[in-house]
Every structure is written in C-alpha cells, then in structure tokens.
Design an enzyme around this catalytic site. Structure first.
Site, PDB file in Angstrom:
ATOM      1  N   CYS A 138     -11.578  -3.799  -2.439  1.00  0.00           N
ATOM      2  CA  CYS A 138     -11.480  -4.780  -3.521  1.00  0.00           C
ATOM      3  C   CYS A 138     -12.314  -4.366  -4.735  1.00  0.00           C
ATOM      4  O   CYS A 138     -13.548  -4.349  -4.663  1.00  0.00           O
ATOM      5  CB  CYS A 138     -11.945  -6.139  -2.975  1.00  0.00           C
ATOM      6  SG  CYS A 138     -12.239  -7.399  -4.215  1.00  0.00           S
ATOM      7  N   CYS A 180     -14.743  -6.998  -6.051  1.00  0.00           N
ATOM      8  CA  CYS A 180     -15.865  -7.152  -5.117  1.00  0.00           C
ATOM      9  C   CYS A 180     -16.969  -6.154  -5.446  1.00  0.00           C
ATOM     10  O   CYS A 180     -18.154  -6.475  -5.354  1.00  0.00           O
ATOM     11  CB  CYS A 180     -15.399  -6.947  -3.676  1.00  0.00           C
ATOM     12  SG  CYS A 180     -14.222  -8.193  -3.108  1.00  0.00           S
TER      13      CYS A 180
END
Length: 107
Positions: A31, A34
C-alpha cells in the site's frame, strides 16, 4: 516502523484489554499511502508513548480483523478506548491530522 504488529491471536490482549487508548493502524506492505503515513504514525507513537498505545494490523495477514472492523480501504486508523472502537479515519494523513484525531481520547 517500530509499532508492534498484532494478529487475531493477540488482538484481544493487546487492544481490547489495554489500559490506555489504542490506535490501530490497518495497513499492507503493497500500500503506497500506508508508506506515506508511516512516519506520522511513528511520530504519534513517540510523542504519546505514555498515554497511547499504537499497534499495526496487516490486512493481508489478518483479514478477519479487517472485516470485523469494516476496513474496506487502507490505511485505516481505528481508535479503541476501553475495549471499544470509538473512532475511525481512512486514508493518508499528516502528523497534525492524526494527532487531532487521537487527542480527544487521551487523558
């Protein structure tokens, strides 16, 4: 990032039975957002180390937890207090945004 990773095996002990509010960071290695939010999470952890516990949950390894707390996209932050999910925030955010997200729950 130095936050403890929790799974369904230790989620109850680490999060639901914690004596302080817990910020759970739902993430995945693949991600991009993230990775962007990770330094802000580390800052929050360091700044509030005595009043807030911060843990992370890999959504790929713990799909049941992600489903249980309605995590449909990541990064998602869920704040727990007294064993209950009290607030949720989805998406990347700066340190100041995350700090204001948690401040009202810290004593």
């Amino acid at each position: 990032m130095g936050n403890k990773e929790v799974t369904h095996e230790d989620f109850e002990a680490e999060v639901l039975k914690a004596e302080v509010p817990v910020l759970v960071y739902f993430w995945a290695d693949w991600c991009g957002p993230c990775k962007i939010i990770a330094p802000a999470i580390a800052q929050i952890t360091e700044k509030h180390e005595t009043t807030l516990k911060v843990v992370k949950v890999d959504v790929d390894a713990s799909t049941g937890l992600a489903s249980r707390y309605n995590v449909a996209s990541i990064p998602t932050l869920v704040l727990f207090k007294n064993g209950e999910a009290v607030e949720q925030r989805i998406g990347a955010a700066s340190f100041s945004v995350i700090e204001s997200f948690v401040m009202s729950y810290l004593s």
